[in-house]
Enzyme design. Structure first.
Site, short mmCIF file in Angstrom:
data_model
loop_
_atom_site.label_atom_id
_atom_site.label_comp_id
_atom_site.label_asym_id
_atom_site.label_seq_id
_atom_site.Cartn_x
_atom_site.Cartn_y
_atom_site.Cartn_z
CG ASP A 8 -22.78 68.08 11.42
OD1 ASP A 8 -23.30 66.96 11.36
OD2 ASP A 8 -22.54 68.77 10.41
CD GLU A 66 -18.90 61.52 8.65
OE1 GLU A 66 -18.41 62.27 7.80
OE2 GLU A 66 -20.08 61.11 8.61
#
Length: 535
Positions: free
Chosen positions: A14, A186
């Site tokens: 991420d 997301e």
């Protein structure tokens, strides 16, 4: 020069990349591992060093009791107004219809300086990010979680203004993007480029279907037009590509006016035991970070070389800057604090669980709860960062009952780990025991117990990882080693094995001491060696 991917090996998912002058920083998720968030620094996008772990205090991050793969999800790091801004989620529930979690903001003048106490922002969804608008306003974005029956859980990307002076969200929350047919939208990051707002999101889930989607608008609150060749990044169409799971990305413009995209990726290995239903492989190193170059066409960014990304990427036109290693092959615990590459589970390294000063040149761990505990473990570990390596330690430990054990551990989560430990047998005294936990199925496969002679002060323990398998060895003098003939599967320490692939970390190796009798019997570890090898 070339950027060789992945640039951050091992569990480093991420990535949120930003620039401060001519310095580049990436923040990555740490989930249940403490301290929270890893920030890496680079001067050239080729070489990266671990520069900081900003969430050092329980006032910033309290994870005791957090579930496996809970904790810090998808931090967003930015630089504006002369300081660094870090926004992150602390996820408390990962299973079921609810995704309880809280989003926070901390700031610092320097990434390796003191970070502020957190401002709690909201709890409406995860993967928050902070956008600094040219107007001077600031906005928080996050995916919106919908627990209701007959509603899709991923309800879109929400936007709300943040007041710096009031330290809170103000105004109306608005869903600005519902996503594409890929779904599972997301990880929003918002950019303002040439008078246009660009919204970069992740879609498709974080397994092999993962992707990065980008959309644009003339207004911050939309409507957003999706890229004509969306997704801009995915490897789902290329199952033999060495970089898989490509998605969850962020963008940076260099000081040389070039554009790059940092993204999550995984490098699968394959096993002879693989079934026809598991053709994509397993990623024991977890989700890693890669960097791709971007080019612009008709106001849209494209990944140079194709949307699945490249292993080798043209580096930006800037001076090359290498760093001295921040982790030595052998750590003899001579410093007054743990090396930055070590982490603990859920709680900070305090005298409750250990010390590097009480017994000089040793790591002392006080026996705590078992490896299945989500509360207080005395476990110090580092990431697997290669498919081939050895890890070795020496432990001095004198248990008095079978509930006391200390040794070398390879770990994914509380349900999946292996451990070679010094422990106690009522009939034999001190012994070595091999324990295996696979999706909570517990076994101790040694047929013959390994007895430790009374006069032996240190027991030497080693693990040898060779791609799809690993084995333990032991020695009583560090010269003559005995291999334990129980081959273990590296694939069983991967996201893809854990309960069908629903978790998000990666394999760790480290030192652990447990005392479920409650006596806190200490173990002293003389050194820890982590050395990458060849095939």
């Amino acid at each position: 020069m070339k950027i060789t991917n992945p640039v951050l090996k091992g569990f480093n998912p991420d990535p949120s990349i930003c620039r401060a002058g001519e310095d580049y920083y990436m923040a990555v998720s740490t989930f249940e591992w403490f301290p929270g968030v890893q920030i890496y620094h680079s001067k050239d996008l080729i070489h990266w060093r671990l520069a900081a772990r900003p969430l050092q205090k329980t006032s910033q991050l309290d994870m005791k009791g957090n579930p496996d793969s809970g904790g810090v999800w998808a931090p967003c790091l930015s630089y504006a107004d002369g300081q660094f801004w870090l926004i992150y989620s602390d996820i408390k529930v990962v299973d079921g219809p609810f995704k309880d979690g809280h989003n926070y903001l901390v700031t610092a003048d320097a990434v390796d300086g003191e970070w502020s106490d957190p401002v709690r922002l909201n709890s409406s969804g995860f993967d928050p990010s902070l956008f600094h608008d040219p107007s001077g306003k600031k906005y928080v974005l996050n995916m919106l979680w919908d627990h209701r029956e007959k509603h899709h859980s991923f309800a879109g990307i929400a936007l709300q203004e943040y007041s710096v002076s009031e330290k809170k969200l103000v105004g109306e929350r608005k869903v600005i993007f519902k996503g594409t047919p890929i779904k599972l939208t997301e990880a929003p990051h918002l950019y303002y480029i040439n008078d246009v707002y660009y919204l970069l999101t992740a879609e498709g889930g974080t397994r092999y279907e993962h992707a990065a989607t980008i959309a644009r608008s003339s207004r911050i609150d939309g409507p957003y037009e999706v890229h004509p060749d969306n997704p801009i990044l995915t490897a789902f169409h290329a199952p033999s590509h060495p970089l898989q799971k490509c998605g969850h990305a962020s963008i940076v413009q260099t000081h040389t006016n070039e554009w790059y995209l940092a993204h999550l990726t995984g490098r699968p290995i394959h096993s002879s035991k693989e079934s026809i239903f598991q053709q994509r492989g397993w990623c024991p190193l977890g989700r890693e970070t890669a960097i791709q170059k971007l080019e612009w066409k008709d106001g849209w960014p494209y990944v140079v070389g194709g949307k699945e990304g490249l292993l080798e990427v043209e580096a930006p036109a800037m001076s090359v800057k290498e760093f001295s290693p921040t982790y030595h092959i052998v750590d003899e615990f001579k410093d007054s604090s743990l090396n930055r590459h070590f982490q603990t589970l859920r709680i900070p390294f305090t005298d409750q669980i250990g010390s590097v000063t009480e017994n000089p040149h040793h790591l002392r761990l006080y026996g705590q709860e078992s490896l299945t505990s989500k509360f207080t473990q005395a476990f110090v570990a580092r990431r697997w960062q290669s498919f081939y390596f050895e890890a070795e330690t020496a432990v001095s430990f004198f248990p008095k009952n079978f509930q006391q054990a200390a040794g070398l551990v390879n770990y994914y989560n509380t349900e999946n780990w292996t451990a070679l430990q010094v422990t106690y047998d009522d009939a034999l005294g001190r012994i070595l025991e091999l324990s295996v936990c696979e999706n909570l199925a517990f076994s101790q496969p040694l047929i013959k117990k390994i007895i430790i002679p009374d006069e032996i002060p240190y027991v030497y323990l080693k693990v040898t990882v060779q791609r799809e398998t690993y084995t333990y060895s032991y020695s009583f003098d560090q010269q003559e080693w005995e291999k334990i003939d129980v081959p273990l599967e590296s694939t069983h320490l991967s996201d893809d094995f854990i309960r069908g692939g629903g978790f998000f970390t990666g394999a760790f190796v480290g030192m652990q001491c447990q005392d479920t009798s409650g006596e806190r019997l200490p173990a002293d570890f003389k050194y820890f060696r982590y050395e990458e090898t060849t095939e």
